[in-house]
Design an enzyme around this catalytic site. Structure first.
Site, PDB file in Angstrom:
ATOM      1  CG  ASP A  70      -1.886   0.961   0.957  1.00  0.00           C
ATOM      2  OD1 ASP A  70      -1.647   1.699   0.527  1.00  0.00           O
ATOM      3  OD2 ASP A  70      -3.187   0.768   1.595  1.00  0.00           O
ATOM      4  CG  ASP A  91      -9.081   3.428   1.472  1.00  0.00           C
ATOM      5  OD1 ASP A  91      -9.009   2.403   1.250  1.00  0.00           O
ATOM      6  OD2 ASP A  91      -9.028   4.060   2.717  1.00  0.00           O
TER       7      ASP A  91
END
Length: 152
Positions: free
Chosen positions: A54, A116
């Site tokens: 990430d 997200d």
């Protein structure tokens, strides 16, 4: 960790973990920054099968926004993972920057194309715009057969 992955594998499942190429993960745990080779070897010794990598804090250490800047942290970990005797699937989590769907297969197995997703309208709009940008996705590259030696 090895005992845990052995237990997971005994159940017929694969085991994955999460880190960041930056100094810290999004949750502020230690990232892989400048320890990629050591971390890749450790993940393999522990028996992991999947790595979600990430972007998170990597943006703090790289100031550029070129395609090469977006690729670099994944190229580094990809090269380290390829040196191992164990297959670890590399997931690029970098929110679609630099149109990752066009180059992700060069430095990983799969990739994230959006930020997200959540209940807020703004997140839904970002997702819609990203999907619109990828309307020709059938023309984009996908991971080549044989880039993973085992079946996931």
């Amino acid at each position: 960790m090895k005992a845990m992955t052995d237990y997971i594998h005994a159940k017929g499942l694969k085991a994955g973990l999460y880190t960041s190429p930056g100094p810290a993960t999004c949750a502020k745990y230690e990232g892989a920054w400048r320890h990629e080779a050591q971390d890749a070897r450790t993940f393999a010794e522990w028996g992991f099968d999947f790595l979600k990598y990430d972007w998170c804090t990597y943006g703090r250490v790289v100031k550029g926004k070129t395609l090469e800047d977006y690729k670099k942290p994944y190229q580094v970990m990809w090269e380290e993972l390829k040196k191992l005797d164990r297959d670890i699937l590399l997931n690029l989590c970098q929110y679609g920057m630099g149109e990752v769907w066009k180059w992700g297969a060069e430095v990983g197995h799969c990739w994230r194309t959006t930020g997200d997703l959540d209940w807020r309208a703004a997140a839904c709009c970002r997702f819609y715009h990203m999907v619109s940008a990828m309307r020709n996705i059938g023309k984009m590259p996908s991971p080549a057969p044989g880039t993973i030696r085992t079946t996931f």
